[in-house]
Motif scaffolding. Structure first.
Motif, PDB file in Angstrom:
ATOM      1  N   ALA A  49       0.793  -1.200   0.124  1.00  0.00           N
ATOM      2  CA  ALA A  49       0.041  -0.028  -0.027  1.00  0.00           C
ATOM      3  C   ALA A  49       0.812   1.204  -0.074  1.00  0.00           C
ATOM      4  N   GLU A  50       1.931   1.306   0.697  1.00  0.00           N
ATOM      5  CA  GLU A  50       2.826   2.334   0.758  1.00  0.00           C
ATOM      6  C   GLU A  50       3.473   2.582  -0.612  1.00  0.00           C
ATOM      7  N   ALA A  51       3.763   1.389  -1.299  1.00  0.00           N
ATOM      8  CA  ALA A  51       4.351   1.734  -2.579  1.00  0.00           C
ATOM      9  C   ALA A  51       3.545   2.255  -3.448  1.00  0.00           C
ATOM     10  N   LEU A  52       2.289   1.932  -3.577  1.00  0.00           N
ATOM     11  CA  LEU A  52       1.351   2.466  -4.386  1.00  0.00           C
ATOM     12  C   LEU A  52       1.155   3.979  -4.063  1.00  0.00           C
ATOM     13  N   ALA A  53       0.985   4.331  -2.635  1.00  0.00           N
ATOM     14  CA  ALA A  53       0.760   5.654  -2.366  1.00  0.00           C
ATOM     15  C   ALA A  53       1.765   6.501  -2.709  1.00  0.00           C
ATOM     16  N   THR A  54       3.060   5.870  -2.571  1.00  0.00           N
ATOM     17  CA  THR A  54       4.405   6.690  -2.914  1.00  0.00           C
ATOM     18  C   THR A  54       4.382   6.865  -4.494  1.00  0.00           C
ATOM     19  N   MET A  55       3.969   5.863  -5.359  1.00  0.00           N
ATOM     20  CA  MET A  55       3.730   6.199  -6.601  1.00  0.00           C
ATOM     21  C   MET A  55       2.782   7.353  -6.996  1.00  0.00           C
ATOM     22  N   VAL A  56       1.784   7.409  -6.288  1.00  0.00           N
ATOM     23  CA  VAL A  56       1.045   8.542  -6.711  1.00  0.00           C
ATOM     24  C   VAL A  56       1.513   9.778  -6.351  1.00  0.00           C
ATOM     25  N   VAL A  57       1.901   9.829  -5.033  1.00  0.00           N
ATOM     26  CA  VAL A  57       2.753  10.944  -4.597  1.00  0.00           C
ATOM     27  C   VAL A  57       3.776  11.342  -5.461  1.00  0.00           C
ATOM     28  N   GLU A 107       7.817  16.610 -32.153  1.00  0.00           N
ATOM     29  CA  GLU A 107       6.927  16.593 -33.360  1.00  0.00           C
ATOM     30  C   GLU A 107       6.957  18.209 -33.662  1.00  0.00           C
ATOM     31  N   GLY A 108       8.051  18.951 -33.646  1.00  0.00           N
ATOM     32  CA  GLY A 108       8.035  20.352 -34.175  1.00  0.00           C
ATOM     33  C   GLY A 108       7.688  21.197 -33.035  1.00  0.00           C
ATOM     34  N   GLU A 109       7.441  20.677 -31.793  1.00  0.00           N
ATOM     35  CA  GLU A 109       7.133  21.516 -30.725  1.00  0.00           C
ATOM     36  C   GLU A 109       8.286  21.423 -29.549  1.00  0.00           C
ATOM     37  N   VAL A 110       8.254  22.405 -28.910  1.00  0.00           N
ATOM     38  CA  VAL A 110       9.332  22.571 -27.821  1.00  0.00           C
ATOM     39  C   VAL A 110       8.599  22.182 -26.502  1.00  0.00           C
ATOM     40  N   VAL A 111       8.822  21.040 -25.797  1.00  0.00           N
ATOM     41  CA  VAL A 111       8.388  20.627 -24.627  1.00  0.00           C
ATOM     42  C   VAL A 111       9.521  20.200 -23.494  1.00  0.00           C
ATOM     43  N   ILE A 112       8.917  20.350 -22.378  1.00  0.00           N
ATOM     44  CA  ILE A 112       9.904  20.199 -21.254  1.00  0.00           C
ATOM     45  C   ILE A 112       9.772  18.438 -20.919  1.00  0.00           C
ATOM     46  N   ALA A 113      11.208  17.897 -21.071  1.00  0.00           N
ATOM     47  CA  ALA A 113      11.207  16.407 -20.871  1.00  0.00           C
ATOM     48  C   ALA A 113      11.316  15.998 -19.527  1.00  0.00           C
ATOM     49  N   LEU A 114      10.229  16.059 -18.601  1.00  0.00           N
ATOM     50  CA  LEU A 114      10.152  15.366 -17.460  1.00  0.00           C
ATOM     51  C   LEU A 114       9.253  14.371 -17.312  1.00  0.00           C
ATOM     52  N   ASN A 115       9.644  13.034 -17.228  1.00  0.00           N
ATOM     53  CA  ASN A 115       8.580  12.099 -17.323  1.00  0.00           C
ATOM     54  C   ASN A 115       8.160  11.588 -16.139  1.00  0.00           C
ATOM     55  N   VAL A 116       6.707  11.889 -15.998  1.00  0.00           N
ATOM     56  CA  VAL A 116       6.305  11.792 -14.391  1.00  0.00           C
ATOM     57  C   VAL A 116       6.251  10.453 -13.922  1.00  0.00           C
ATOM     58  N   TYR A 117       6.042   9.499 -15.152  1.00  0.00           N
ATOM     59  CA  TYR A 117       5.904   7.865 -14.791  1.00  0.00           C
ATOM     60  C   TYR A 117       7.223   7.620 -14.327  1.00  0.00           C
ATOM     61  N   ILE A 118       8.441   7.991 -14.932  1.00  0.00           N
ATOM     62  CA  ILE A 118       9.775   7.676 -14.270  1.00  0.00           C
ATOM     63  C   ILE A 118       9.703   7.884 -12.997  1.00  0.00           C
ATOM     64  N   ALA A 119       9.255   9.371 -12.446  1.00  0.00           N
ATOM     65  CA  ALA A 119       9.256   9.680 -11.062  1.00  0.00           C
ATOM     66  C   ALA A 119       8.488   8.584 -10.408  1.00  0.00           C
ATOM     67  N   GLY A 120       7.266   8.248 -10.820  1.00  0.00           N
ATOM     68  CA  GLY A 120       6.683   7.203  -9.857  1.00  0.00           C
ATOM     69  C   GLY A 120       7.121   5.995  -9.793  1.00  0.00           C
ATOM     70  N   LEU A 121       7.996   5.431 -11.015  1.00  0.00           N
ATOM     71  CA  LEU A 121       8.620   4.276 -10.945  1.00  0.00           C
ATOM     72  C   LEU A 121       9.647   4.326  -9.665  1.00  0.00           C
ATOM     73  N   ALA A 122      10.367   5.387  -9.643  1.00  0.00           N
ATOM     74  CA  ALA A 122      11.793   5.474  -9.003  1.00  0.00           C
ATOM     75  C   ALA A 122      10.850   5.601  -7.627  1.00  0.00           C
ATOM     76  N   GLY A 123       9.964   6.078  -7.403  1.00  0.00           N
ATOM     77  CA  GLY A 123       9.106   6.103  -6.029  1.00  0.00           C
ATOM     78  C   GLY A 123       8.659   5.145  -5.425  1.00  0.00           C
ATOM     79  N   VAL A 124       8.390   4.201  -6.270  1.00  0.00           N
ATOM     80  CA  VAL A 124       7.948   2.761  -6.072  1.00  0.00           C
ATOM     81  C   VAL A 124       9.288   1.899  -5.387  1.00  0.00           C
ATOM     82  N   LEU A 125      10.163   1.852  -6.290  1.00  0.00           N
ATOM     83  CA  LEU A 125      11.511   1.004  -5.864  1.00  0.00           C
ATOM     84  C   LEU A 125      11.985   1.653  -4.746  1.00  0.00           C
ATOM     85  N   THR A 126      12.035   2.860  -4.484  1.00  0.00           N
ATOM     86  CA  THR A 126      12.715   3.363  -3.154  1.00  0.00           C
ATOM     87  C   THR A 126      11.902   3.133  -2.140  1.00  0.00           C
ATOM     88  N   ALA A 127      10.585   3.134  -2.228  1.00  0.00           N
ATOM     89  CA  ALA A 127       9.587   2.817  -0.916  1.00  0.00           C
ATOM     90  C   ALA A 127       9.761   1.516  -0.647  1.00  0.00           C
TER      91      ALA A 127
END
Length: 883
Positions: A119-127, A156-176
């Motif tokens: 449960a903590e791992a799932l909650a951490t992923m959300v946070v 695709e021709g547009e300038v966007v910020i490359a900050l992957n939120v799913y990578i952050a969630g995955l790192a949070g799960v592995l840390t928790a």
């Protein structure tokens, strides 16, 4: 059941014969129930992640070309053709990692029935996802473009910020979930995550800073969850604790926890059945082994395969009664670096031993404390133990060295490791008391002399204790002295370390037995040179915390004075042990804040334009006239002070106030510095407060009288326009409020209660000054010089741009604008004063562009430009102990 059927001395246990089958033993264990713990290391790692995010974003701003170059270098490793070839397998790998890794981690938690962890791992992923999404929104909508520039890619021709939120969630799960060092599956998961991130950077889907920030955000969320919720520890408890004690060579029958962290209401009793081998034994686990002649040789396993150590609750034993029974003879003889677990054990022969358990999750606290001491103090070898084994080895080595030196200290019986803990077993000192627990009647001269002799025996072998206090000295039932807690000491000690031991012991005995008896005992044991060497180290920074809390500065000063009486040649000047004092930290903080305020407020292009376009002769004149204000301010303080201060030193104090004025509202910083200066000159605080208040009051009165005199002499009240109706209305409202206060009894009483103490302090000073015409004239002259210096410097700055004003207009413009700007509570009046000066000059008829340049030039010459002088004066006065 008796805990210690035949408690005798603390002799070392007899060697236990190695048996083919370890003896079964049922052990009574009284301990705290296993709970989740908050590890300080998780909190430190969380802070490190936040600092890492700040560092990466700073690089993205100030080293944008470098970060982009690194990303391009990484991408250039794989050519475009090769990236196209790897597109499909990389996409498949990313999908597998994104879906399989969190699923496997959560399933593994469920299989282990770690529902809370899942449960903590799932909650951490959300946070973590929410944190990353919030950071992405801030970077996109609020943060300056300089920060987000290093995190952008073109998609695709547009300038966007490359900050992957799913990578952050995955790192949070592995840390928790836990540490990768304790779980091989987590190790492989982290490796796969880094591989995917690297390939994403190569393909151009991520920037290197963006990938690092995403992982650090996830790590921060996971570490925060771990610290807030706690984790299941890896400490040696229950069967692991008993197994470790048996490996150390003991055969315990009772193990009772004794440290202050355990109370009777939280303790529980268990019965541990152990089959573990006694002592360090190496046995093959195979049931049989072939010999050279082909015959089978039976080798007994370390633990029979059908027998494992077990633990069950013991409802028949009352933990409170057990703790009460053993508390009278419980003595802590080893306390390594921080609050560790302490146990009293009794073996099968009834002998009592003391056990200190060093836990890996608590070691970071002791390491940081030792690191702080090594940074804070100079001249001492205080290298912190970097890991648990190093701390245990140091403690064991010090125990063996002190015993070999002939010092009466508990003998090391055994030491071993179990899980993430190290067990240190020492002999028990029966019915011993700490020196702080002895009544004053038992502190006779023989006991005091023996303490000095024991410490001298250690010093004769080159050993130093470093923490001599009343808690580190035991007195047994035969009135013999034992010195414990050597684990933070030195084996190859310096002369300074040994002198510090002597100073700590003298201060501690002075607190317990009085200054005269402490000095007499030292004189009976130490040589004349040793006594003389103690005096410079009698300072609070050299004392352990317990002695520092009990001994006041007056006690240490009294000891130094008594040593001078005994040995007139003793050098009583304190040796600078501290690398930095609190006032140094405060001074450095003031400087940092001042520089930050300067950089954030000043427009250096405007300053450069103002200075370069002005007449350099008038700039020099304005700066010189501004320096006269220091003389005037010093004359006022010298005139109204009840003690002779010295004009030169008082002038330096006013110069030093230039630094303090940067971070305090106008007038408050210099007043506080003057107050401290008077205290240093042995002026009592109430009298010093009254003196500083009188100085400020005299400056106000002198300013008003100066304006009236100038108007009368010139025959003009100035050419400024009359106040507007709003100003007159505001003045009327103020007068009305004063009238209401005077007419309403309760308000009048409330105001008087708060103003009366100040008036009672200032009024006697006023009477004293009025009765001394010379001092009164000196104070008035000083105030006139200070005010005239600022007005003249302001006029010189105006003349530097080819403009001038009548004296009355110039004085009114400066004094009114400066008063209005100083009324705004900003550090040093930064901003409001400049705006008020510019407005005043504009109302007086000076062009707006010139008014801005004059205001900036005046503030540079009379405020910012004097900061280096103030810094030098402040450092000089601090070295001379004048501030």
């Amino acid at each position: 059941m008796s805990l210690h059927p035949g408690e005798s001395g603390a002799a070392a246990p007899a060697p236990v014969p190695v048996e083919e089958v370890p003896p079964q033993r049922e052990v009574l264990l009284v301990d705290a129930p296993e709970t989740r713990v908050r590890r300080p290391s998780d909190l430190l790692a969380l802070l490190a992640c936040l600092l890492g995010i700040g560092f990466v974003l700073t690089l993205a701003v100030y080293a944008n070309a470098t970060t982009q170059g690194v990303t391009q270098d990484v991408q250039s490793v794989v050519a475009d053709v090769l990236r196209q070839v790897l597109l499909i397998p990389v996409t498949v790998l990313e999908g597998l990692v994104s879906f399989i890794v969190p699923l496997v981690v959560l399933v593994e938690r469920v299989v282990r029935r770690s529902w809370r962890s899942a449960a903590e791992a799932l909650a951490t992923m959300v946070v973590a996802v929410v944190l990353a999404a919030g950071a992405l929104w801030l970077l996109d909508h609020i943060a300056p473009r300089e920060i987000s520039r290093g995190l952008t890619i073109t998609s695709e021709g547009e300038v966007v910020i490359a900050l992957n939120v799913y990578i952050a969630g995955l790192a949070g799960v592995l840390t928790a979930v836990g540490d990768r060092s304790h779980n091989r599956m987590l190790g492989w998961s982290w490796n796969l995550l880094w591989v995917v991130l690297g390939l994403s950077v190569v393909q151009g889907d991520q920037t290197l800073p963006g990938a690092i920030v995403a992982v650090l955000l996830g790590r921060a969320a996971g570490l925060g969850m771990r610290y807030a919720s706690g984790v299941l520890h890896e400490r040696a408890t229950g069967p692991h604790l008993v197994r470790g004690l048996r490996r150390a060579g003991l055969d315990p029958v009772s193990v009772v926890r004794m440290d202050p962290l355990l109370s009777g209401t939280h303790a529980q009793a268990w019965r541990v059945t152990s089959y573990s081998p006694i002592g360090y034994t190496e046995r093959l686990r195979e049931p049989s082994q072939s010999t050279n002649n082909g015959q089978q040789e039976n080798v007994a396993p370390a633990t029979p395969p059908d027998r494992t150590d077990t633990i069950v609750p013991d409802p028949t034993t009352d933990p409170s009664q057990v703790l009460q029974e053993v508390s009278s003879s419980a003595t802590k003889t080893l306390d390594v670096e921080s609050a560790h677990r302490l146990y009293a054990i009794w073996d099968v022969e009834g002998r009592r031993h003391d056990v200190t358990v060093l836990d890996g999750d608590r070691h970071v606290v002791g390491m940081l404390a030792s690191l702080w001491d090594s940074i804070r103090l100079r001249g001492l070898d205080r290298r912190p133990a970097t890991n648990l084994r190093e701390a245990a080895n140091r403690a064991a080595l010090m125990a063996l060295a002190t015993k070999d030196a002939g010092v009466r200290t508990p003998e090391l019986v055994g030491i071993t490791e179990s899980r993430d803990s190290v067990l240190i077993v020492t002999e028990h000192v029966p019915r011993a008391k700490r020196l702080s627990e002895l009544p004053p009647a038992e502190l006779d001269d023989d006991l005091l002399d023996e303490i000095w002799s024991q410490l001298q025996a250690a010093h004769a072998k080159g050993l130093a204790h470093h923490e001599v206090s009343a808690e580190s000295i035991l007195v047994d039932d035969e009135h013999h002295v034992w010195i414990v807690d050597w684990e933070n000491g030195e084996i190859i000690s310096s002369e300074l370390s040994r002198r510090m031991d002597l100073a700590q012991l003298l201060a501690m005995l002075a607190v317990l037995a009085g200054t005269e008896r402490a000095l007499a005992s030292a004189a009976r044991t130490l040589t004349r040179d040793q006594l003389a060497s103690i005096a410079p180290l009698l300072q609070p920074v050299a004392m352990p915390s317990a002695t520092r809390a009990a001994a006041k500065r007056e006690t240490l000063a009294s000891l130094r004075g008594s040593l001078v009486s005994l040995i007139p040649t003793a050098d009583v000047a304190p040796i600078p042990l501290a690398r930095f004092a609190p006032r140094t930290v405060i001074t450095l903080t003031l400087a940092v804040v001042a520089v930050w305020a300067l950089l954030s407020w000043m427009n250096f292009e405007e300053v450069a334009d103002a200075v370069t376009s002005a007449n350099p002769v008038w700039i020099v004149v304005a700066f010189a006239l501004g320096l006269l204000t220091y003389v005037g301010s010093a004359m006022g303080l010298e005139a109204f002070s009840p003690e002779k201060l010295g004009v030169w030193r008082t002038i330096l104090v006013q110069v030093a106030a230039s630094v303090v004025a940067l971070v305090a509202p106008a007038g408050i910083g210099p007043a506080a510095l003057n107050l401290r200066f008077l205290n240093k000159r042995r002026v009592s605080t109430p009298l010093a407060v009254a003196t500083v208040g009188l100085v400020q009051l005299s400056q106000l009165i002198t300013t008003v009288l100066l304006l009236v005199a100038v108007a009368l002499v010139t025959g003009s009240a100035g050419t400024l326009s009359a106040p507007e109706g709003s100003v007159i209305t505001a003045v009327g409202l103020v007068l009305l409020a004063v009238a209401v206060v005077l007419l309403v009894p309760r308000l009048r009483t409330w105001v008087w209660q708060r103003a009366a103490p100040t008036l009672r302090q200032v009024w006697p000073r006023v009477v004293w000054v009025v009765s001394n015409p010379g001092r009164l004239l000196m104070g008035i002259a000083g105030n006139l010089i200070m005010t005239a210096g600022y007005v003249a410097a302001f006029g010189a700055c105006l003349a530097a741009f080819g403009h001038s004003l009548p004296v009355t207009n110039l004085a009114i413009t400066y004094l009114a604008a400066n008063s209005i700007g100083a009324a705004v509570p900003s550090p040093g009046g930064i901003g409001p004063v400049e705006a008020a000066l510019t407005t005043g000059l504009t109302l007086a008829g000076i062009p707006a562009g010139t008014a801005v340049s004059v205001a900036i030039l005046f503030r540079v010459l009379t405020f910012w430009g004097r900061v280096p002088l103030g810094w030098a004066a402040l450092r000089y006065l601090q070295r001379r102990e004048s501030l």
